[in-house]
Enzyme design. Structure first.
Site, short mmCIF file in Angstrom:
data_model
loop_
_atom_site.label_atom_id
_atom_site.label_comp_id
_atom_site.label_asym_id
_atom_site.label_seq_id
_atom_site.Cartn_x
_atom_site.Cartn_y
_atom_site.Cartn_z
N TYR A 135 4.23 -23.21 -20.82
CA TYR A 135 5.37 -22.36 -21.18
C TYR A 135 6.13 -21.93 -19.92
O TYR A 135 7.37 -21.94 -19.88
CB TYR A 135 4.88 -21.14 -21.94
N HIS A 136 5.38 -21.55 -18.90
CA HIS A 136 5.99 -21.12 -17.64
C HIS A 136 6.78 -22.25 -17.01
O HIS A 136 7.92 -22.05 -16.55
CB HIS A 136 4.89 -20.64 -16.69
N HIS A 137 6.22 -23.45 -16.98
CA HIS A 137 6.91 -24.59 -16.36
C HIS A 137 8.22 -24.90 -17.07
O HIS A 137 9.25 -25.16 -16.42
CB HIS A 137 5.99 -25.82 -16.38
#
Length: 271
Positions: free
Chosen positions: A147-149
């Protein structure tokens, strides 16, 4: 020190390869191609799920040496980026003040930082490669990681396209945290025994980065009616939602990994 004197100082500290970089071409390219970030993210998401499915019945790959080289190269890139952008931000704060450092959008075209701002933005695509190692080595892939990427790639590309205020803070903080994070990954991949508190400090730094990101966006919103704090409400809204979600997820990860004693407590978020 006025603006011209600051520019002259920064130009004197500029390396030749930084000076040859054409930031106008970079901006035009990003304005024409920023929507390709959705293509990268779509392909990446497909790999996340398809890759794990394909590896389910296959033996894990070692990939120790490639992982060391990968992490070390990103560590060196982040260290250099942190030094160059940090130099600019420190001079901005010392000479123009904190408020101007927040509202500044010259960061994208300043002599020292123009190359590193563009390199930072583009780097969010190859950084997706972190996940390739996790999938092929059959390590646990948590939601926070992918999700962060995806979200940071989208936000970075569109923020560069719009040259929004606050970008100097966002990029410098991320470069700095990644300098430590990828150095840690490289050491772990090389088989070095890294004390557990190092992972805790890195995760704590990530949490602090998210809190500071929210703070910067709040200040940009407060000062955006002024000519020198240029941004868009869309960027503030998406950025605030992104940083808030990161803050919550990283805080939960810290609790689970280091305080609760869950199996995740073996390193920082994407190890």
């Amino acid at each position: 020190m006025n603006g011209n004197e600051l520019h002259a100082l920064l130009k004197s500290a500029q390396y030749d390869f930084e000076g040859r970089f054409d930031e106008r071409w970079a901006l035009e390219w990003m304005q024409e191609n920023c929507y390709k970030s959705f293509v990268f993210c779509g392909l990446y998401a497909a790999f996340v799920f398809a890759g794990q499915h394909l590896m389910r019945e296959r033996p894990k790959l070692n990939l120790r040496r490639p992982l060391v080289l990968w992490s070390l190269s990103l560590a060196v890139f982040s260290i250099v980026g942190a030094l160059r952008t940090g130099f600019y931000m420190l001079h901005m704060i010392r000479t123009a003040g904190f408020r101007d450092s927040v509202c500044d959008n010259v960061f994208y075209s300043a002599p020292i930082t123009k190359l590193w701002a563009y390199a930072f933005t583009l780097s969010k695509a190859p950084e997706l490669g972190d996940t390739v190692f996790i999938v092929l080595r059959k390590q646990r892939l948590i939601f926070l990681h992918w999700y962060h990427h995806i979200t940071v790639l989208l936000y970075s590309w569109f923020s560069y396209r719009d040259q929004v205020a606050g970008g100097g803070w966002f990029m410098t903080m991320n470069y700095t945290v990644h300098a430590f994070m990828y150095s840690y990954y490289a050491a772990k991949a090389a088989g070095l025994r890294v004390p557990r508190p190092c992972a805790m400090v890195i995760t704590a730094a990530q949490i602090l980065q998210m809190a500071m990101g929210l703070t910067v966006l709040g200040l940009v919103h407060r000062w955006m009616d002024q000519d020198r704090c240029q941004t868009t409400m869309e960027n503030i809204a998406w950025g605030s939602l992104m940083y808030l979600s990161y803050l919550i997820l990283f805080a939960l990860f810290f609790y689970d990994a280091y305080l609760k004693g869950s199996p995740e407590g073996k390193g920082s978020k994407s190890e």
